[in-house]
Design an enzyme around this catalytic site. Sequence first.
Site, PDB file in Angstrom:
ATOM      1  N   ASP A  39      -1.244  -7.948  -5.997  1.00 21.30           N
ATOM      2  CA  ASP A  39      -0.850  -6.623  -5.513  1.00 21.30           C
ATOM      3  C   ASP A  39      -1.075  -6.625  -4.001  1.00 21.30           C
ATOM      4  OD1 ASP A  39      -0.585  -3.985  -4.776  1.00 21.30           O
ATOM      5  OD2 ASP A  39      -1.920  -3.182  -6.323  1.00 21.30           O
ATOM      6  N   LYS A  67       3.210   1.858   2.484  1.00 20.45           N
ATOM      7  CA  LYS A  67       2.103   1.580   3.398  1.00 20.45           C
ATOM      8  C   LYS A  67       2.553   0.740   4.583  1.00 20.45           C
ATOM      9  CE  LYS A  67      -0.667   2.772  -0.288  1.00 20.45           C
ATOM     10  NZ  LYS A  67      -0.933   2.456  -1.682  1.00 20.45           N
ATOM     11  N   TRP A 103      -7.438   0.110  -7.790  1.00 16.90           N
ATOM     12  CA  TRP A 103      -6.105  -0.414  -8.115  1.00 16.90           C
ATOM     13  C   TRP A 103      -6.188  -1.565  -9.108  1.00 16.90           C
ATOM     14  CZ3 TRP A 103      -3.052   3.231  -7.424  1.00 16.90           C
ATOM     15  CH2 TRP A 103      -3.149   4.070  -6.304  1.00 16.90           C
TER      16      TRP A 103
HETATM   17  C1  PLP Z   1      -1.121   2.574  -2.927  1.00 19.64           C
HETATM   18  C2  PLP Z   1      -1.440   1.413  -3.787  1.00 19.64           C
HETATM   19  C3  PLP Z   1      -0.981   1.312  -5.103  1.00 19.64           C
HETATM   20  C4  PLP Z   1      -0.172   2.409  -5.777  1.00 19.64           C
HETATM   21  O1  PLP Z   1       1.101   2.400  -5.299  1.00 19.64           O
HETATM   22  P1  PLP Z   1       2.224   3.372  -5.875  1.00 19.64           P
HETATM   23  O2  PLP Z   1       3.439   2.864  -5.166  1.00 19.64           O
HETATM   24  O3  PLP Z   1       1.843   4.764  -5.502  1.00 19.64           O
HETATM   25  O4  PLP Z   1       2.299   3.186  -7.342  1.00 19.64           O
HETATM   26  C5  PLP Z   1      -1.286   0.180  -5.819  1.00 19.64           C
HETATM   27  N1  PLP Z   1      -2.017  -0.806  -5.282  1.00 19.64           N
HETATM   28  C6  PLP Z   1      -2.483  -0.747  -4.016  1.00 19.64           C
HETATM   29  C7  PLP Z   1      -3.279  -1.879  -3.464  1.00 19.64           C
HETATM   30  C8  PLP Z   1      -2.201   0.366  -3.233  1.00 19.64           C
HETATM   31  O5  PLP Z   1      -2.666   0.432  -1.974  1.00 19.64           O
END
Ligand code: PLP
Length: 359
Positions: A172, A196, A102
């Site tokens: 993030d 998540k 990521w």
């Molecule tokens: C799942 C995830 C993403 C991607 O998320 P999307 O909503 O599918 O774009 C980005 N960063 C982290 C840490 C993730 O777990």
Amino acid sequence: MARVYNFSAGPAMLPEEVLHKAANELVDYQGTGMSVMEMSHRSKAYDSIHRNAEVLLRELMNIPDNYYVLFLQGGATTQFSAIPLNLLNGSGIADFVHTGNWSKKAIGEAKRYGTARVVASSEEKTFTYIPPLDKSTFTPNADYFYIVTNNTIYGTRFNTPPDIGTVPLVADMSSNILSQVYDVSKFAVIFAGAQKNIGPAGLTIVIVRKDLVGHARDITPVLLDWKTQADTDSLYNTPPCYSIYIAKLVFEYLKENGGIPAMQARNEEKAAILYDFLDQSDLFKATVAPKDRSLMNIPFVTGNEELDAKFVKQAEAVGLVTLKGHRSVGGMRASIYNAMPKAGVQKLVEFMKKFEMDN
Ligand SMILES: *Cc1c(COP(=O)(O)O)cnc(C)c1O
């Protein structure tokens, strides 16, 4: 009804209470004669959902007044582009801690708009730890400093945000927002895809310090400019209404169950059950350095691919599903977000004990 324990990394389990509440309100939302999916985003009923979602999130995370809370679409991935477009406009340099897939994608997008400097990386050991940071390597006039608080694929986390001085810290938090107490004031931007630990896919939350909004470069698409969204309370165009509604129910559920401190205690207990077992097992091994272990995503391996596959298959047969590890790590991964009950983790460990005896 046969609910399984779903260890998916995302989209992931939601609290069963929330699903029942949503089911009860599905066809006729509070006497409106329609579902939230069918409702104008300018209606009174929806407006109340929208505003309450923000109020509840501010309360849960203790978000200071000098931050906007935005309810957006496009996933965390769209913010990989929005962040440089909004922020990479001073020195044109951003510092990154590279901790997995990521961060790699975020670095790739930033490079299209300026200079992305990797100041620390754990790539040489398959991202199994959080690399130590050396302040003397940071760019003093960077436009921002970027981390991923929890690395969903590799199972590492920043337990506390790094001390980086006055450069804006961008995080993030897609896979561990609301799972433990973080001091929001230590961050300039926090963003997360909802699927998540918040609610359904389709909603992306951005929490951004107000002074950082309004400086997007001219080419920024109107919906990626945080100012457009902030000025219209995330109602410039149609928001993901139903996902926001479910997120609001999740926030209510969290508030009624002791808020984030209570979730953190529960998550620490759940994770300890699994890590304690892994650390004494002769068959299974955790892949991450103990000091950097995630509370949310726990990868583990047997060291034998055939045995891993057998484990995943047999686990599924007893209602422990989506345990296959990410292809870049192999083995297994148990994602145990807020909505995973302690009983699910206990059942997993019991099953692992039995599997170890049998093999
Ligand atoms: C799942 C995830 C993403 C991607 O998320 P999307 O909503 O599918 O774009 C980005 N960063 C982290 C840490 C993730 O777990």
